[in-house]
Design an enzyme around this catalytic site. Structure first.
Site, PDB file in Angstrom:
ATOM      1  N   SER A   1       0.835  -1.200   0.000  1.00 32.05           N
ATOM      2  CA  SER A   1       0.000   0.000   0.000  1.00 32.05           C
ATOM      3  C   SER A   1       0.867   1.245   0.000  1.00 32.05           C
ATOM      4  CB  SER A   1      -0.893   0.016   1.244  1.00 32.05           C
ATOM      5  OG  SER A   1      -0.104   0.240   2.399  1.00 32.05           O
ATOM      6  N   LYS A   2       0.221   2.394  -0.195  1.00 33.32           N
ATOM      7  CA  LYS A   2       0.947   3.668  -0.216  1.00 33.32           C
ATOM      8  C   LYS A   2       1.649   3.917   1.113  1.00 33.32           C
ATOM      9  CE  LYS A   2      -1.915   5.850  -3.734  1.00 33.32           C
ATOM     10  NZ  LYS A   2      -2.897   6.893  -4.067  1.00 33.32           N
TER      11      LYS A   2
END
Length: 488
Positions: A256-257
């Site tokens: 994920s970011k």
């Protein structure tokens, strides 16, 4: 056999995620391996999520990574426009949706947001809410539909999926997959704003652009039966599906970011080389038959066989990426390396030393460019260190012996003006021969004295060459004072 045509169809929503880069790379490799065409299409139907400048990021990333497209917004191949919002203006998607309505494969839905909200229910044993449309508007009469349209009542167009039986589809990685039709919701094809959904637009565009192989993440596996029903409703040929495995972090959670290295630009900013990132991303779910790991883009094109893509999740091993980057750095042309290394050196070294010599020392010792700073910061000033560093069991060096040798070396170092590496090394060897000690018993304390570090990118005389006569002698005298004070 039809010419292979693949596409990369990103949404302009920000930086390019590693998963998107892998999709682009695999699509590119498939088509280049087969001598086909690689198409860039911008899927901007979700206007709410569009980020200003994101199209520039997409173009810049593809250019940097060498994934050159044959057709796209800037290269018309006769099946454009290649930006979905531009295709919307022509009424293209609405026309095809209306064809499906006429065939009974889709229908107008006039349900209000409140009614749709009432259809939501919680999944048993979880906090998750889902909504399955109940086909309410499918049963409206033709007259009711026409009256609603004439009155300007807001609507969407939904796909009409069966509720009984099963649907089977084929994926080149996962094989034949069968799903129960009661799991296929009547997905929206045309939204109330007149824009198509991603799910509908990509089917229409893939067909009209002649896409033969569709590469995407395996999160779209569950949608594939609905896509196939659209192809079949139109009587179109279904493309080859290649669904790529999930990419996880080292804890086996979806990348994920928040991971801090989820996008291409994140990695470049962290000091990774584009070629290393491309090489690494290619191996996130695929490997060549010969298990070679370091490969140029041309080698990847030659070796890539999508049938060898794995089904199991691919782990983003940050340590392996750093190792791979280090291998690429070692092979860099020195001038190219220096151009990239110089700003990092200048962050910690402000004195007028030969930065090229410093760069040469670190090229084979770093994995990412920011590592440079901790390797060379001592050139600016000797850090605080413990005199225990003068102890080296293998060389039988002690702080006491180091003090003795450093004091004897000061006049030797003062007596020469040739501070080249070779001359200094010859001078130390001459001293060692007279002293009757080992080379290391002189070089170890010297290196410690001038650097204050356990590990340095170069040997004692290499460091002294960069530091020069005055700084070297000043540092050796400071080390003598430090040892005398500690040993007193």
């Amino acid at each position: 056999m039809a010419k292979v045509r693949t596409r990369f169809a990103p949404s302009p929503t920000g930086r390019m995620h590693v998963g998107n880069l892998r999709t682009a790379l695999y699509a590119y490799l498939i088509t280049r391996h087969a001598g086909g065409d690689f198409i860039l299409r911008i899927e901007d139907t979700d206007q709410n999520r569009e980020v200003e400048g994101a199209v520039d990021i997409i173009n810049r990333t593809l250019e940097k990574t060498g994934l050159e497209h044959d057709e796209g917004p800037d290269k018309d191949g006769g099946v454009g426009p290649y930006v979905q919002s531009e295709r919307v203006k022509s009424g293209l998607y609405l026309k095809y949706a209306q064809q499906l309505v006429e065939k009974g494969e889709a229908y107008y839905c006039f349900c209000t947001p409140e009614r749709l909200e009432s259809l939501k229910h919680k999944v048993e044993g979880t906090d998750k809410e889902i909504s399955v449309y109940d086909k309410h508007c499918l049963h409206l009469s033709k007259e009711e539909v026409e009256a609603n349209l004439a009155a300007g009542k807001p609507y969407v167009i939904r796909q009409n999926n069966p509720t009984e039986g099963t649907t089977t589809f084929h994926d080149d990685i996962y094989g034949d997959i069968t799903v129960n039709n009661d799991e296929l919701d009547d997905m929206i094809l045309i939204k109330s704003d007149g824009f198509p959904t991603y799910n509908f637009a990509n089917v229409i565009d893939d067909h009209l652009m002649g896409i033969t192989h569709v590469v995407r993440g395996n999160e779209y596996l569950s949608s594939s039966p609905k896509y196939n029903r659209l192809y079949e409703a139109f009587g179109w040929e279904i493309p080859e599906y290649i669904h790529c495995p999930l990419i996880t972090d080292e804890n086996h959670k979806k990348l994920s970011k928040r991971s801090g290295h989820s996008s291409f630009e994140d990695l470049i900013e962290q000091g990774f080389l584009t070629e290393a990132v491309v090489n690494f991303v290619a191996l996130l779910g695929w490997s060549p038959e010969d298990n070679q790991e370091i490969m140029s883009l041309d080698e990847l094109i030659q070796k890539f066989d999508y049938h060898h893509i794995n089904k199991s999740p691919a782990v983003f091993d940050y340590g392996k990426l750093k190792w791979m980057n280090g291998e690429y750095i070692k092979k860099m042309d020195f001038e190219d390396f220096f151009k990239m290394a110089e700003p990092y050196i200048k962050e910690v070294v402000t004195k007028p030393y030969d930065l090229r010599k410093i760069a040469k020392m670190v090229q084979t010792r770093i994995e990412i460019f920011p590592d440079i700073k901790e390797h060379v910061d001592f050139f600016e000033a000797v850090p605080e260190y413990d005199i225990a560093m003068y102890t080296h069991k293998k060389m039988k060096t002690t702080p006491e012996l180091s003090l003795e040798i450093l004091k004897e070396l000061v006049p030797v170092l003062e007596g020469t003006d040739d501070y080249s590496n070779d001359a200094l090394y010859a001078l130390i060897k001459e001293y060692v021969a007279k002293k009757g000690c080992k080379n290391g018993q002189a070089l170890w304390p010297l290196r410690t004295a001038v650097s204050g570090k356990q590990m340095t990118p170069g040997g004692a005389t290499e460091l002294m060459e960069v530091l020069g006569k005055d700084e070297t002698i000043a540092r050796v005298n400071a080390a003598i004072a430090k040892l005398e004070a500690a040993l007193a």
